[in-house]
Design a protein around this motif. Structure first.
Motif, short mmCIF file in Angstrom:
data_model
loop_
_atom_site.label_atom_id
_atom_site.label_comp_id
_atom_site.label_asym_id
_atom_site.label_seq_id
_atom_site.Cartn_x
_atom_site.Cartn_y
_atom_site.Cartn_z
N GLU A 92 10.44 -6.15 -4.38
CA GLU A 92 10.52 -5.40 -3.13
C GLU A 92 10.73 -6.34 -1.94
OE1 GLU A 92 7.48 -2.18 -2.20
OE2 GLU A 92 7.54 -3.32 -0.34
N ASP A 115 6.58 -4.94 -7.09
CA ASP A 115 6.13 -4.95 -5.70
C ASP A 115 4.93 -5.89 -5.71
OD1 ASP A 115 5.16 -4.60 -3.19
OD2 ASP A 115 5.04 -2.42 -3.26
N ASP A 118 1.46 -4.60 -2.57
CA ASP A 118 1.67 -3.29 -1.98
C ASP A 118 0.50 -2.93 -1.06
OD1 ASP A 118 3.07 -0.66 -1.95
OD2 ASP A 118 1.12 -0.01 -2.69
N ARG A 275 9.48 3.23 -2.64
CA ARG A 275 10.67 2.79 -3.39
C ARG A 275 10.58 3.25 -4.83
NH1 ARG A 275 7.81 0.41 0.69
NH2 ARG A 275 9.13 -0.87 2.02
N GLU A 279 7.73 1.12 -6.87
CA GLU A 279 6.49 1.87 -6.67
C GLU A 279 6.47 3.16 -7.49
OE1 GLU A 279 7.21 1.78 -2.51
OE2 GLU A 279 5.73 0.23 -2.11
MG MG Z 1 5.04 -1.50 -1.58
#
Ligand code: MG
Ligand code: AHM
Length: 336
Positions: A92, A115, A118, A275, A279
């Motif tokens: 990400e 990710d 997050d 996303r 995610e």
């Molecule tokens: Mg994130």
């Protein structure tokens, strides 16, 4: 160790359930577990060292990059590269895919979407953050992975998981044979099996959404929120609103207690904020494996054909009956 099963022991015990190249996937999962421990150490001492605050840079999503985001991104990339079981990564935090073409990695069979940290708006205020990962087979034959390898539907994932750096640190993952959760025991530095075969309740009492954006939600989402707040003993309403602002933490709580998490389209973000690759797909795989449901309001998240790396999607995810109810509001609404 008597009575305790560590993540590494568990992965080896479950190796026969894995598809394709069992040994390689097991090693890849263990590499991720190791990197998670390193990132956890930094997250836990974040208040003590000069690691808080921003780098001043803006990431590919147009957001401010926190130092811990950078650290987590670097750590996971390094661990996966060194492990040699992964031929490329989409992160990400990184605009394009990262291809590992060195001797140890170039014949690897898996790719990872990640990710690394997050919920980054929660780093500086000592609130839970997480890591989310998603593993696919490299489908392009021979040679380095291509963008197409990363644009597979979520239903093609071979494994997915998250780490929640919370009041305790947990790693939760699935390889498509149920969901298992491991809690980090800091005294021995190992993730230990604490939540075997996690099942999410069919319904719950929690709804999680950023209600501050209410005016900018589509009408059926507003209607569903009104429904959540109505009194009705038979369906256990009104529900409680719980929203941390770290997807991993919100999902983890709802997975255990039962509930629905929604990030809908808004006027500013008509495709939602979250996303698909980093995610929504991995979290949906886990929630489905625990008996829950995940959709964009119309279709199953895992059936969405990704068109681009950093694609976003609205998401309605959690306890099956609650997600079905939210979908009813959307399909009943004529102009939705
Ligand atoms: Mg994130
Ligand atoms: P991030 O990847 O930049 O941290 O953003 C994702 C996070 C999710 O963890 C969380 O669910 C969401 O953003 C919260 O967004 P908002 O503040 O708009 O409610």
């Amino acid at each position: 160790m008597i009575g305790i099963e560590t993540l590494d022991e568990f992965i080896i015990r479950k190796q026969d359930e894995l598809p394709y190249t069992k040994g390689e996937l097991s090693r890849l999962l263990r590499d991720i577990g190791l990197a998670a421990k390193v990132v956890n150490r930094e997250v836990n001492k974040a208040g003590l060292v000069d690691i808080l605050g921003t780098t001043g840079a803006i990431n590919v999503q147009g957001e401010e990059v926190k130092k811990l985001d950078v650290y987590a991104n670097t750590r996971f990339i390094a661990a996966l590269k060194l492990g040699g079981q992964c031929s490329g990564i989409a992160s990400e935090e990184t605009k394009d895919i990262i291809v590992f073409d060195d001797e140890i990695s170039k014949n690897a069979k898996y790719i990872v979407a990640i990710d690394p940290l997050d919920g980054s708006s929660n780093i500086d205020v000592n609130v839970s953050v997480g890591t989310i990962f998603s593993i696919y087979r490299q489908v392009s034959s021979m040679g380095p992975p291509t963008l197409q390898d990363f644009l597979q539907k979520g239903s093609e994932q071979v494994a997915a998981g998250y780490i929640v750096y919370g009041s305790s640190t947990m790693l939760v993952y699935t390889t498509g044979h149920g969901v298992n959760g491991f809690t980090l025991d800091p005294s021995i530095g190992e993730f230990c099996l604490s939540h075997p075969d996690m099942q999410t309740p069919k319904s719950g009492k929690i709804y999680s959404i950023n209600q501050g954006y209410f005016v900018s939600f589509p009408e059926p989402v507003k209607q569903y929120i009104r429904y959540c707040k109505q009194e009705d003993k038979a369906t256990n309403r009104p529900y409680s609103l719980r929203y941390i602002g770290s997807m991993v933490a919100d999902i983890h709580r709802n997975l255990i207690s039962g509930g629905i998490f929604i990030y809908p389209p808004t006027k500013e973000a008509p495709r939602g904020k979250l996303r698909l690759l980093y995610e929504c797909n991995p979290i949906s795989f886990i929630v489905e494996q625990a008996g829950g449901r995940a959709s964009d309001g119309y279709k199953r998240i895992l059936d969405i054909e990704p068109k681009e790396l950093h694609q976003r999607t609205p998401i309605f995810i959690g306890s099956e009956e609650m997600v079905l109810k939210a979908e009813e509001f959307i399909s009943d609404y004529p102009s939705a």
